[in-house]
Design an enzyme around this catalytic site. Structure first.
Site, PDB file in Angstrom:
ATOM      1  N   GLU B 106      45.435   7.740  -8.024  1.00 46.64           N
ATOM      2  CA  GLU B 106      44.835   8.966  -7.506  1.00 46.64           C
ATOM      3  C   GLU B 106      45.856   9.762  -6.702  1.00 46.64           C
ATOM      4  O   GLU B 106      46.783   9.196  -6.117  1.00 46.64           O
ATOM      5  CB  GLU B 106      43.649   8.632  -6.583  1.00 46.64           C
ATOM      6  CG  GLU B 106      42.385   8.209  -7.305  1.00 46.64           C
ATOM      7  CD  GLU B 106      41.576   9.410  -7.807  1.00 46.64           C
ATOM      8  OE1 GLU B 106      42.101  10.542  -7.788  1.00 46.64           O
ATOM      9  OE2 GLU B 106      40.423   9.199  -8.211  1.00 46.64           O
ATOM     10  N   ASP B 107      45.655  11.067  -6.650  1.00 49.27           N
ATOM     11  CA  ASP B 107      46.482  11.907  -5.799  1.00 49.27           C
ATOM     12  C   ASP B 107      46.065  11.765  -4.337  1.00 49.27           C
ATOM     13  O   ASP B 107      46.886  11.634  -3.450  1.00 49.27           O
ATOM     14  CB  ASP B 107      46.411  13.374  -6.233  1.00 49.27           C
ATOM     15  CG  ASP B 107      44.976  13.867  -6.354  1.00 49.27           C
ATOM     16  OD1 ASP B 107      44.097  13.059  -6.704  1.00 49.27           O
ATOM     17  OD2 ASP B 107      44.735  15.057  -6.103  1.00 49.27           O
ATOM     18  N   ASP B 110      39.677  10.988  -0.257  1.00 49.53           N
ATOM     19  CA  ASP B 110      39.093  11.363   1.040  1.00 49.53           C
ATOM     20  C   ASP B 110      37.632  10.941   1.118  1.00 49.53           C
ATOM     21  O   ASP B 110      37.333   9.888   1.642  1.00 49.53           O
ATOM     22  CB  ASP B 110      39.304  12.844   1.389  1.00 49.53           C
ATOM     23  CG  ASP B 110      39.012  13.789   0.248  1.00 49.53           C
ATOM     24  OD1 ASP B 110      38.222  13.452  -0.631  1.00 49.53           O
ATOM     25  OD2 ASP B 110      39.565  14.885   0.253  1.00 49.53           O
ATOM     26  N   THR B 111      36.713  11.710   0.557  1.00 47.76           N
ATOM     27  CA  THR B 111      35.317  11.267   0.614  1.00 47.76           C
ATOM     28  C   THR B 111      35.105   9.999  -0.211  1.00 47.76           C
ATOM     29  O   THR B 111      34.190   9.231   0.052  1.00 47.76           O
ATOM     30  CB  THR B 111      34.371  12.352   0.080  1.00 47.76           C
ATOM     31  OG1 THR B 111      34.708  12.654  -1.275  1.00 47.76           O
ATOM     32  CG2 THR B 111      34.434  13.609   0.936  1.00 47.76           C
ATOM     33  N   GLY B 112      35.909   9.801  -1.216  1.00 45.53           N
ATOM     34  CA  GLY B 112      35.774   8.627  -2.080  1.00 45.53           C
ATOM     35  C   GLY B 112      34.780   8.814  -3.211  1.00 45.53           C
ATOM     36  O   GLY B 112      34.521   7.884  -3.977  1.00 45.53           O
ATOM     37  N   LEU B 115      36.601   8.577  -6.765  1.00 49.37           N
ATOM     38  CA  LEU B 115      37.095   7.223  -7.024  1.00 49.37           C
ATOM     39  C   LEU B 115      35.937   6.248  -7.218  1.00 49.37           C
ATOM     40  O   LEU B 115      35.982   5.375  -8.085  1.00 49.37           O
ATOM     41  CB  LEU B 115      37.997   6.769  -5.879  1.00 49.37           C
ATOM     42  CG  LEU B 115      38.593   5.367  -6.035  1.00 49.37           C
ATOM     43  CD1 LEU B 115      39.406   5.253  -7.311  1.00 49.37           C
ATOM     44  CD2 LEU B 115      39.461   5.027  -4.818  1.00 49.37           C
ATOM     45  N   ASP B 167      48.230  21.641  -6.878  1.00 51.09           N
ATOM     46  CA  ASP B 167      48.398  23.008  -7.375  1.00 51.09           C
ATOM     47  C   ASP B 167      47.711  24.050  -6.493  1.00 51.09           C
ATOM     48  O   ASP B 167      46.895  23.731  -5.635  1.00 51.09           O
ATOM     49  CB  ASP B 167      47.817  23.116  -8.782  1.00 51.09           C
ATOM     50  CG  ASP B 167      46.298  23.110  -8.770  1.00 51.09           C
ATOM     51  OD1 ASP B 167      45.711  22.194  -8.168  1.00 51.09           O
ATOM     52  OD2 ASP B 167      45.696  24.041  -9.335  1.00 51.09           O
ATOM     53  N   ARG B 173      52.625  22.751  -9.283  1.00 51.32           N
ATOM     54  CA  ARG B 173      52.559  21.297  -9.362  1.00 51.32           C
ATOM     55  C   ARG B 173      53.968  20.704  -9.444  1.00 51.32           C
ATOM     56  O   ARG B 173      54.197  19.559  -9.065  1.00 51.32           O
ATOM     57  CB  ARG B 173      51.776  20.865 -10.615  1.00 51.32           C
ATOM     58  CG  ARG B 173      50.293  21.202 -10.589  1.00 51.32           C
ATOM     59  CD  ARG B 173      49.587  20.532 -11.761  1.00 51.32           C
ATOM     60  NE  ARG B 173      48.274  21.087 -12.018  1.00 51.32           N
ATOM     61  CZ  ARG B 173      47.166  20.713 -11.386  1.00 51.32           C
ATOM     62  NH1 ARG B 173      47.228  19.808 -10.453  1.00 51.32           N
ATOM     63  NH2 ARG B 173      46.011  21.267 -11.686  1.00 51.32           N
TER      64      ARG B 173
END
Lengths: 122, 184
Positions: B106-107, B110-112, B115, B167, B173
């Site tokens: 993953e880049d 945060d909130t998940g 994922l 981006d 990017r």
């Protein structure tokens, strides 16, 4: 007339939710989109009572995520006005140490809005 | 990327992590993964698009046999939602991951939410294991805990970034450094 709500798939409440703000509705849509089970304002926590047991202060977090056992309070208010909610969250944590709660600040919402392109206009 | 192009867009801010810092940390992660998966042949699953650059560098930093595949989800609010109210897969894996060790790349986590969906979806396919490697982590923003985030490049403050895969309207990017994104 209230706006027509979308059909929610991950909502775990029994009554149709009545959101207090567009930000709450958008967050509900995000949770639903990602299949995160959620409930809306399922529980009110008593924060203060007087000597007779009457409730002096209470707090009802916006969302409850049962699979995470987490309460989430959404606030799109200006940062300067968040202090009161912060205080309530602190009191809740002190009185109910086993309860997990997360406050999403205006800045958090703006980040979500940027990331997910949410409509936070109110 | 010529410097004048970067400076022409006021949204591109200062360097937060230089290409050198990124490369050093990616090498460390690659060595860690190679150690943990020694004797196995994991599948790196790149979650398109922002993690593409990180995945390419990470793959080249893992000195053991491994496969690579790609998945893309329709992010909430994106033009590719297509009116759907539930997440859907735009690009699915080509590989069969049954019995394989999967590492989702993953880049940022945060909130998940993304994922969590990926992990749940891949676990239905019977892999031997599922772990995640993320370039950036914002654990303080998690809504979904209990995620298998085993490899973290950098825990970062609540800023937005551009470059190194991130981006602005599909541009930049390719910038080698990770820079702060200025929105105001």
């Amino acid at each position: 007339m209230e706006p027509l709500l979308p059909e929610f798939h991950a909502y775990r409440g029994s009554e149709p939710p009545r959101f207090a703000s567009p930000a709450e509705l958008e967050c509900a849509k995000v949770l639903d989109y990602y299949g995160i089970a959620w409930d809306y304002e399922p529980r009110t926590f008593v924060l203060e009572q007087d000597e007779a047991g009457r409730v002096q202060e209470a707090f009802t977090p916006d969302f409850y995520l049962p699979e995470q056992d987490l309460y989430v309070e959404i606030t799109a208010m200006k940062q300067s006005l968040v202090t009161r909610k912060n205080r309530k969250v602190r009191k809740l944590r002190a009185r109910y140490p086993g309860v997990k709660i997360k406050l999403f600040y205006r800045r958090d919402l703006e980040r979500l809005a940027q990331h997910f392109h949410l409509d936070l206009a109110s | 990327m010529p410097a004048d192009v970067v400076h022409a867009d006021a949204r591109i801010g200062e360097i937060y992590l230089s290409a050198t810092e990124l490369a050093r940390r990616v090498r460390e992660l690659g060595a860690e993964i190679a150690h943990d998966y020694d004797g196995r042949e994991p599948v790196l699953v790149c979650s398109l698009k922002a993690s593409l650059v990180f995945t390419a560098d990470l793959s080249r930093a893992i000195p053991i046999l491994h496969a690579m595949d790609f998945v893309e989800l329709a992010g909430y609010g994106s033009s590719r939602m297509g009116g759907h109210q539930q997440i859907r897969v735009l690009k699915d894996l080509d590989l069969d991951v049954r019995g394989r060790d999967v590492i989702i790349v993953e880049d940022v986590v945060d909130t998940g939410l993304t994922l969590n969906y990926l992990v749940r979806t891949l676990e239905l396919r019977g892999p031997a294991s599922v772990a995640a490697a993320t370039l950036l982590d914002r654990p303080y923003r998690r809504l979904v805990d209990d995620l298998p985030v085993r490899y973290v490049g950098f825990t970062v403050p609540d800023e937005l970034y551009v470059g190194y895969g991130f981006d602005i309207d599909e541009r930049y990017r390719e910038l080698p450094d990770l820079r702060i994104l200025n929105l105001s």
